[in-house]
Design a protein around this motif. Structure first.
Motif, PDB file in Angstrom:
ATOM      1  N   GLY A  53       0.806  -1.191  -0.091  1.00 36.19           N
ATOM      2  CA  GLY A  53      -0.173  -0.189   0.073  1.00 36.19           C
ATOM      3  C   GLY A  53       0.855   1.215  -0.074  1.00 36.19           C
ATOM      4  O   GLY A  53       2.077   1.219   0.395  1.00 36.19           O
ATOM      5  N   PRO A  54       0.145   2.325  -0.400  1.00 35.77           N
ATOM      6  CA  PRO A  54       1.031   3.660  -0.273  1.00 35.77           C
ATOM      7  C   PRO A  54       1.503   3.852   1.192  1.00 35.77           C
ATOM      8  O   PRO A  54       1.250   3.400   2.180  1.00 35.77           O
ATOM      9  CB  PRO A  54       0.189   4.598  -0.767  1.00 35.77           C
ATOM     10  N   SER A  55       2.743   5.001   1.040  1.00 34.26           N
ATOM     11  CA  SER A  55       3.295   5.019   2.136  1.00 34.26           C
ATOM     12  C   SER A  55       2.085   5.984   3.141  1.00 34.26           C
ATOM     13  O   SER A  55       1.280   6.638   2.782  1.00 34.26           O
ATOM     14  CB  SER A  55       4.470   5.999   2.212  1.00 34.26           C
ATOM     15  N   GLY A  56       2.226   5.555   4.458  1.00 37.46           N
ATOM     16  CA  GLY A  56       1.241   6.453   5.437  1.00 37.46           C
ATOM     17  C   GLY A  56      -0.226   5.632   5.568  1.00 37.46           C
ATOM     18  O   GLY A  56      -1.042   5.870   6.011  1.00 37.46           O
ATOM     19  N   SER A  57      -0.294   4.551   4.736  1.00 34.61           N
ATOM     20  CA  SER A  57      -1.551   3.663   4.831  1.00 34.61           C
ATOM     21  C   SER A  57      -1.623   2.604   6.265  1.00 34.61           C
ATOM     22  O   SER A  57      -2.785   2.125   6.317  1.00 34.61           O
ATOM     23  CB  SER A  57      -1.453   2.793   3.555  1.00 34.61           C
ATOM     24  N   GLY A  58      -0.759   2.916   6.886  1.00 36.26           N
ATOM     25  CA  GLY A  58      -0.747   2.029   8.324  1.00 36.26           C
ATOM     26  C   GLY A  58      -0.463   0.586   8.120  1.00 36.26           C
ATOM     27  O   GLY A  58      -0.752  -0.005   9.132  1.00 36.26           O
ATOM     28  N   LYS A  59       0.342   0.235   7.223  1.00 38.34           N
ATOM     29  CA  LYS A  59       0.899  -0.964   7.058  1.00 38.34           C
ATOM     30  C   LYS A  59       1.965  -1.435   8.159  1.00 38.34           C
ATOM     31  O   LYS A  59       1.736  -2.371   8.893  1.00 38.34           O
ATOM     32  CB  LYS A  59       1.122  -1.710   5.835  1.00 38.34           C
ATOM     33  N   SER A  60       2.753  -0.838   8.241  1.00 35.76           N
ATOM     34  CA  SER A  60       3.903  -0.931   9.296  1.00 35.76           C
ATOM     35  C   SER A  60       3.324  -0.736  10.711  1.00 35.76           C
ATOM     36  O   SER A  60       3.655  -1.622  11.693  1.00 35.76           O
ATOM     37  CB  SER A  60       4.830   0.360   9.177  1.00 35.76           C
TER      38      SER A  60
END
Lengths: 259, 508, 636
Positions: A53-60
């Motif tokens: 997903g794009p950065s800042g999408s909450g995956k980390s």
């Protein structure tokens, strides 16, 4: 979006396996910013799930919640039948069963490679030193860097450091491995050596959750790809489904940008 | 399997001893209780032992004549213990202020010399720094004291001194510039001048921004102040009426009932804590309503509330005397200020007196007309100045070296002149690095003046020691010292922080 | 400050850096770039030369003036070092010094790779000091003040005498010879290494240091330094008894110990004994201050009946029973029960003091401390669960800790046999060093704890440590010392011998810990968040994370500041003189000037004290800079 797909595994290999990671309605705020909005998903034992997903999408944030580096504020996370709650014992248990590999390696710079790997087995798993050291040697061989054992992390290249970090996590004999963008901080020529190690790992049958932008890796290894945006799971599916005919517009947009 | 519902999760609260939040706070509260308990326990036992060994701990000595003479200060024969300590505080502050100014100037010079491309200056600078900072300050002070004490004696010729300066084993005497009758009226004129100057500076700044012309805002503001100072020198008597305003303020304050003030202070304490909690909650408020509060947040609010209540309780019940003290000292303050403007005070604002030698007692000594520095003062002064300058030099050097070389190159590439580059690029960045450690050194200098005790200069520690040697009240005196020095430290860090914040804005 | 700008501009911010060293310049080029690059620099140079010569002359005239009474210092050397430690037992002092020397030699051998000094640098250094000698001899007063006939004016025994310049100069023949020898030696080495293949030769630092020290010791045998006369409180000049006479033998032994143990230590390097030798030398460094001060120098008069009936059995009981308990607590199947036991023990240990306060049941202080240690060890025990070797490690550590604690407690509680009048049996430089070392040792753990508290994520711990640190840092040391010198005696039994010293040590330690905490905090903050996360993700406990990951990294970063803190602590020991203990500054400032032979002679003693402080601090700071460079290199 369809939650349904999120818990379904369209892969024969995993049919009938136990649930390894179960997330139900997981919420997480940073102050007034909601980073995770009701994440619900199940990862099966032995599954390789790639989160993108794009950065800042909450995956980390999501995978950091799974071994409680971040504390989720709503919903439930259950790992291998143990609920991640305020219970000290559960936290200890989950942390020793879930290995994590970071973007910035986070090796301990004041310890040799060998000590980096044996530290946790000796002090957390209470293994005899000799046993831990032979395990370390074995793992380093598996990673293809047996000759680096006595060096300090600062003396290794980025790719070697990341492989040591993987060995360090594996030394705890975890049931789940989390990878938080393991190749993002690497120079292009080193990405391959790390990905090779990860592919081999995936074939060994360990449960893996990988946050990555390496779509080639995802296509080759993943059992499922989970696409996130804005703190939500947008689409879940097998690699074929995901790369060939994604259903959601946001997924299509993302794929058009990244491929 | 395909359409299984989300797995339902069985919640069970962990037992208390395994709950992270519970363990975290129980441990902390137990630690807090243990520390408080240990302090209480120690205080209690100390109290018992003090009573048992007849060591007095009251503050009565503050209003009793201690019967001591001080070697120097605004009042060398104080009539109360409190007055004596006050003289000591003034001496300490004087020493610290003078020391900070001189040490800064000297330290900057040495620091720059260590950066010079002149080999000799560099070497001299490092010899200075290395030798001074590796020898304890006390040793240096004692050495200076011993050297000064071996100077020639004062001659017996009583009367005005031929010339402006005189040095002997009694110290140094030089002309005194002192505040005279018209000073306070003159200060009023200056204050008005400052208001005008600020106005002028802002206007000139705006003008410069608008047109791009160099308008020298600071220079012109300075000119305005000078103008008012000169005019004020002649017209200041007409401002005698300001005294009446202060007198009125004094009587207004003394008319204030004690209970009202007491309630006001208590209310203030509660208001502060309520205000803090409210602004804290506001900072956690989001468009979607109040964000979830963590356990830390709850405890912070609880502590703020408890603190506010305890404060109110403290002022209302435990220390009711505070309000009367505040009323008295407040009205005294304005009273004294009003008197400064009193009748007949129309002389020059500032006057100068030349040193003289008088026969005081058996031996000749410097008379009160000159500005006299005892050898104690000189020893401590030179000690702290030279010692602190060595540290300041290192800070200056480090600060300038900390500015990356690329900055100078970038400034040069933009075509800035050397002086402009220094003023606008190098010094602001170096100052940002230098300021915090510099503040620390000022703090150290202030604390180091306490070594005056070794050479008998009447700073607060030396006076305090004399007082407790006379009265035996060591602990009260020590508590006053600590209170005094803590206030000094706090003031200096507030000032340094203020400039720090400004520097950060400059940086942006 | 526009008038300063020229200097800043010249000062080498930016493109004109301080000129590069090591580039081979001819003398003229060197002078031009370094001293006369432009008119402004030339003026500065001339002014600087003038000022430097004037100052040097002032120092020389002050030092060698006929009015200086260096005899006061020479005669009182022993008082300055150890105050009035009885001559009959002086061998104890030498044993203590010898132990430290041996340990220093051993550590130097086993630990550091000292590198070398380039021969060229040594030669310039030799020539430079030779030149300085010559300059000093020329500058000294008589050579400069000439009367109308061109004769030199000089004060001899109070009266002004005339003599020729020649006479004044030949008077210092020894100095001239020294200058010439040094310059010749330097020039010879310079010439020797002008050949290309010898240009980069260097000599090991250890060789330079040992031979330098050896020359100093040798000179004791050849030159009768000082007339030594201090004995048992009287100051009588005994002809023929010199400082050199009474110390040449001991110092030779010291030198041999240092030298010999260096080679012993070096022979262990890179063998399998290396780890053991390093560990034990570190351990000896830790305990030697206490042991040397309280056991060797103090010579306690043991009461063997009491030792056999009480002290020994108690120590054994704690050792054995504690060991059994710890063995049980490190069983792997214990779970939470172990932690709960430890917490219970801790509660009991704390309650012992509360009970003492209310007079519930009597207990020796030693026992209370031991109970506390048992509880702390029990808290640590879960970390040692695992293989037998690890458990054995804990038990062995426990047994030696108990042995040490009980031995030291017994020794400290026993009165000293050293019989002198002043409050402490040792004074002078010995006391200064002792206080400095003990304060550094004690304040280190406390400071680290405070720093951990201040960086902790637990708000109450943070608040407590922060307020402690800021309050202590806000007040001057002298007020803290006076506070404790009033307070501490209140808590000690009447007439306890150590009251004064205990008060001083408490004050210094608590003060120094606050500053040390700030230094350590800087280091701890440099440990990145990723390190904490990695440790957490591996499942390390908070204690393990702190001990294995955070502290080692944080402390390594703060080494330079910690060394700075050691220097400050050492300088602060000078305040002992104000609060009534007889350190060597007090001896120089009050004791010597009060002797009838040397009435009012202060400056000489204070100068000597200043030089000793300078020597120690300068050495430490130079070593720290070296260390910093090396650590910096290693980290990459």
């Amino acid at each position: 979006m369809s939650i349904d797909d999120g818990t379904t595994v369209a892969n024969d290999r995993l049919a009938g396996r136990e649930d390894m990671i179960v997330c139900v309605d997981v919420d997480k705020w940073y102050g007034d910013f909601q980073a995770l909005k009701g994440i619900t998903a199940t990862i099966k034992e032995g599954e390789v799930a790639v989160v993108c997903g794009p950065s800042g999408s909450g995956k980390s944030t999501w995978i950091r919640c799974i071994n409680r580096l971040e504390v989720h504020q709503g919903g439930n996370i259950v790992v291998d039948g143990i609920e991640l709650s305020n219970d000290l014992r559960n936290i200890e248990k989950i942390r020793s069963e879930v290995g994590m590999v970071f973007q910035q390696f986070n090796l301990f710079p004041h310890l040799t490679v060998r000590d980096n790997i044996t530290l946790a087995p000796i002090w957390v798993r209470k293994k005899p030193r000799a046993e831990a050291e032979s395990l370390a040697t074995e793992l380093l061989e598996q990673m293809g860097i047996p000759e680096q054992a006595e060096k300090f992390p600062g003396q290794l290249s980025g790719g070697q450091q990341q492989r040591v970090a993987i060995a360090r996590s594996l030394a705890m004999e975890p049931r789940v491995m989390l990878f938080d963008e393991p190749t993002s901080a690497l120079d292009p020529e080193m990405i391959k050596e790390v990905l090779d190690v990860m592919k081999e790992l995936a074939r060994s049958g360990i449960t893996m959750m990988v946050v990555t932008h390496e779509m080639g890796f995802a296509r080759e290894v993943a059992d499922r790809i989970i696409f996130m945006e804005g703190g939500e799971i947008v689409e879940v599916g097998t690699p074929e489904h995901f790369f060939t005919n994604p259903t959601e517009d946001r997924t299509k947009l993302f794929l058009s940008q990244i491929l | 399997m395909a359409n299984s519902p989300p797995p339902s999760i069985h919640h069970d609260r962990p037992p208390l001893y395994r709950d992270v939040t519970v363990v975290k706070w129980v441990v902390q509260v137990i630690a807090l209780l243990m520390v408080l308990g240990a302090l209480w326990f120690l205080a209690e036992q100390a109290g018992d032992n003090l009573t048992a060994s007849n060591v007095p701990t009251d503050y009565g000595f503050l209003s009793i004549n201690p019967g001591i003479d001080l070697s120097s200060g605004i009042d060398t024969d104080p009539d109360t213990g409190g007055r004596a300590l006050w003289v000591g505080m003034v001496n300490t502050l004087r020493m610290a202020a003078a020391g900070i100014v001189v040490a800064t100037l000297f330290g900057v010079l040495v620091g720059l010399s260590r950066l010079s491309n002149n080999w000799l200056l560099r070497k001299l600078g490092s010899v200075y720094v290395e030798s001074l900072r590796n020898v304890p300050l006390l040793v240096q002070i004692l050495f200076y004291g011993a050297v000064f004490a071996s100077l020639d004696r004062v001659t017996t010729d009583v009367g005005p001194i031929n010339g402006w300066f005189h040095i002997s084993n009694k110290g140094l005497s030089m002309p005194r510039v002192h505040i005279a009758d018209g000073f306070y009226q003159w200060v009023v004129v200056l204050a008005i001048g400052l208001v005008f100057a600020n106005f002028m500076r802002k206007r000139r700044n705006a003008q410069q921004d608008a047109t791009g012309d160099e308008t020298y805002p600071l220079l012109s503001a300075f000119g305005v102040v000078v103008f008012f100072a000169i005019v004020g020198w002649f017209i200041h008597p007409i401002f005698g009426f300001v005294g009446n305003i202060f007198d009125a303020a004094a009587s207004a304050i003394s008319a204030l009932p004690e209970n009202v003030l007491q309630l006001l202070i208590a209310a203030l304490s509660i208001t502060v804590s309520v205000y803090w909690i409210r602004s804290f909650l506001n900072s956690r408020r989001t468009p979607a309503g109040l964000a979830r509060l963590t356990d830390d947040d709850y405890f912070r609010m609880i502590f703020a509330a408890v603190g506010g209540l305890l404060g109110a309780l403290f002022f209302l019940v435990l220390w009711p005397g505070l309000s009367s003290w505040m009323i008295n000292s407040g009205s005294d303050f304005f009273d004294v200020l009003g008197n400064k403007f009193g009748d007949g005070r129309t002389g020059r604002p500032i006057d100068v007196a030349l040193p003289e030698i008088v026969q005081s007692g058996k031996f000749p000594n410097y008379g009160p007309s000159g500005l006299n520095f005892s050898i104690g003062f000189a020893a401590v002064f030179f000690g702290v100045v030279f010692y602190t300058a060595a540290f300041i030099a290192e800070i200056v050097r480090g600060g300038i070296l900390a500015v990356p070389k690329g900055q100078t190159e970038a400034a040069a590439a933009l075509g800035l002149r050397r002086s402009t580059a220094l003023r606008r690029v190098i010094i602001p960045q170096a100052a940002r690095v230098m300021l915090p450690p510099l503040g620390n050194q000022y703090l150290n200098l202030t604390k180091n003046t306490s070594l005056a005790i070794a050479v008998g200069y009447s700073d607060i520690v030396q006076v305090g020691q004399t007082v407790y040697n006379q009265t035996g009240k060591t602990l009260p005196v020590v508590s006053i010292w600590m209170f005094f020095y803590l206030s000094c430290s706090l003031s200096i860090s507030v000032i340094v922080n203020f400039f720090n914040v400004r520097m950060r804005i400059v940086e942006r | 400050m526009p008038e300063l700008n020229p200097i800043v501009v010249e000062a080498g911010i930016g493109e004109t850096g301080p000129p590069q060293q090591g580039v081979n310049l001819s003398v003229r080029q060197w002078l031009r770039t370094n001293l006369f690059s432009n008119w402004f620099n030339a003026i500065l140079t001339l002014l600087g030369v003038f000022a430097a010569l004037l100052m040097l002359r002032g120092v020389l005239n002050f030092t060698f003036s006929e009015n200086r009474e260096w005899d006061a210092v020479r005669t009182n050397l022993r008082a300055l070092m150890t105050l009035s430690y009885p001559e009959s037992q002086y061998v104890r002092v030498w044993v203590a010094v010898g132990f430290v020397m041996a340990l220093a030699g051993m550590s130097a051998g086993i630990w550091a790779n000292w590198g070398g000094v380039s021969v060229k640098r040594m030669s310039t250094w030799l020539m430079g000091s030779g030149g300085l000698f010559a300059l000093c001899v020329l500058l000294r007063e008589p050579s400069v003040i000439l009367d109308s006939e061109g004769k030199v004016l000089r004060t001899v025994e109070g009266s002004l005498q005339r003599e020729s310049v020649w006479a004044a100069m030949t008077d210092r023949l020894g100095w001239w010879i020294a200058a010439v020898v040094l310059i010749t030696l330097g020039a010879a080495i310079w010439a020797w290494c002008s050949e290309p293949d010898r240009r980069n030769n260097s000599v090991a630092v250890t060789t330079v240091v040992f031979s330098g020290l050896g020359l100093l010791v040798l000179s004791l045998w050849l030159v009768p330094y000082g007339h030594y006369a201090f004995a048992d409180g009287t100051y009588i000049a005994v002809p023929g008894r010199t400082v050199a006479f009474s110390t040449k033998m001991p110092w030779t032994v010291m030198w041999l110990l240092l030298f010999g143990l260096y080679f012993v230590g070096r022979s262990f390097r890179d063998t399998r004994w290396q780890g053991i030798v390093r560990g034990s030398s570190n351990f000896l460094w830790l305990i030697s201050p206490m042991a040397l001060f309280w056991v060797v120098l103090r010579d306690p008069a043991l009461d063997y009946a009491h030792v056999l009936s009480t002290d020994l059995p108690m120590g054994l009981a704690f050792g054995v029973l504690g060991g059994v308990l710890l063995w049980a607590l490190t069983r792997s199947d214990l779970g939470e029960a172990g932690r709960l036991t430890a917490v219970g023990l801790l509660g009991f240990a704390v309650f012992n003091w509360v009970a003492a306060f209310f007079g519930l049941y009597p207990m020796l202080q030693k026992a209370r401390i031991s109970f506390l240690l048992v509880a702390l060890a029990a808290l640590l025990a879960p970390n040692f669960i695992g293989e037998v070797a690890k458990r054995r490690q804990l038990i062995l550590g426990w047994l030696s800790a108990m042995a040490l604690v009980h031995y030291m407690a017994t020794m400290m509680n026993t009165p000293s046999t050293v019989d002198i009048q002043s409050s402490e049996f040792l004074g002078g430089l010995g006391l200064t060093l002792f206080v400095a070392v003990i304060v550094v040792l004690l304040s280190f753990p406390l400071g680290v704890l405070l720093a951990l508290g201040r960086t902790s994520k637990f708000p109450i711990f943070r608040m407590l440590s922060t307020s402690y640190i800021e309050i202590i840092r806000g007040v001057p040391l002298i007020s803290v010392l006076i506070f404790f010198s009033v307070m501490v005696p209140l808590f000690l039994p009447d007439g306890m011998e150590l009251a004064e010293l205990a008060a001083v040590l408490t004050g210094y330690t608590l003060f120094s810990a606050a500053y040390l905490a700030e230094n350590v905090r800087g280091g701890l903050q440099s440990v990145t968040k990723g390190q904490y996360e990695a440790a957490d993700a591996l499942g390390l406990t908070a204690a393990q994370r702190t001990g294995f990951i955070v502290l080692p990294q944080g402390l390594r970063v703060s080494i330079p500041q910690l060394v700075g803190q050691v220097i400050s602590t050492f300088k602060e020991t000078s305040l002992l003189a104000i609060i009534g203990l007889f350190d060597f500054l007090r001896v120089a400032n009050s004791v010597i000037p009060a002797q009838s032979e040397f009435m009012g002679v202060k400056r000489e003693g204070i100068l000597l004290v200043a030089m000793i402080y300078f020597f120690f601090n300068f050495t430490i700071s130079k070593y720290s800079q070296r260390l910093e460079r090396r650590v910096g290199l290693g980290e990459r």
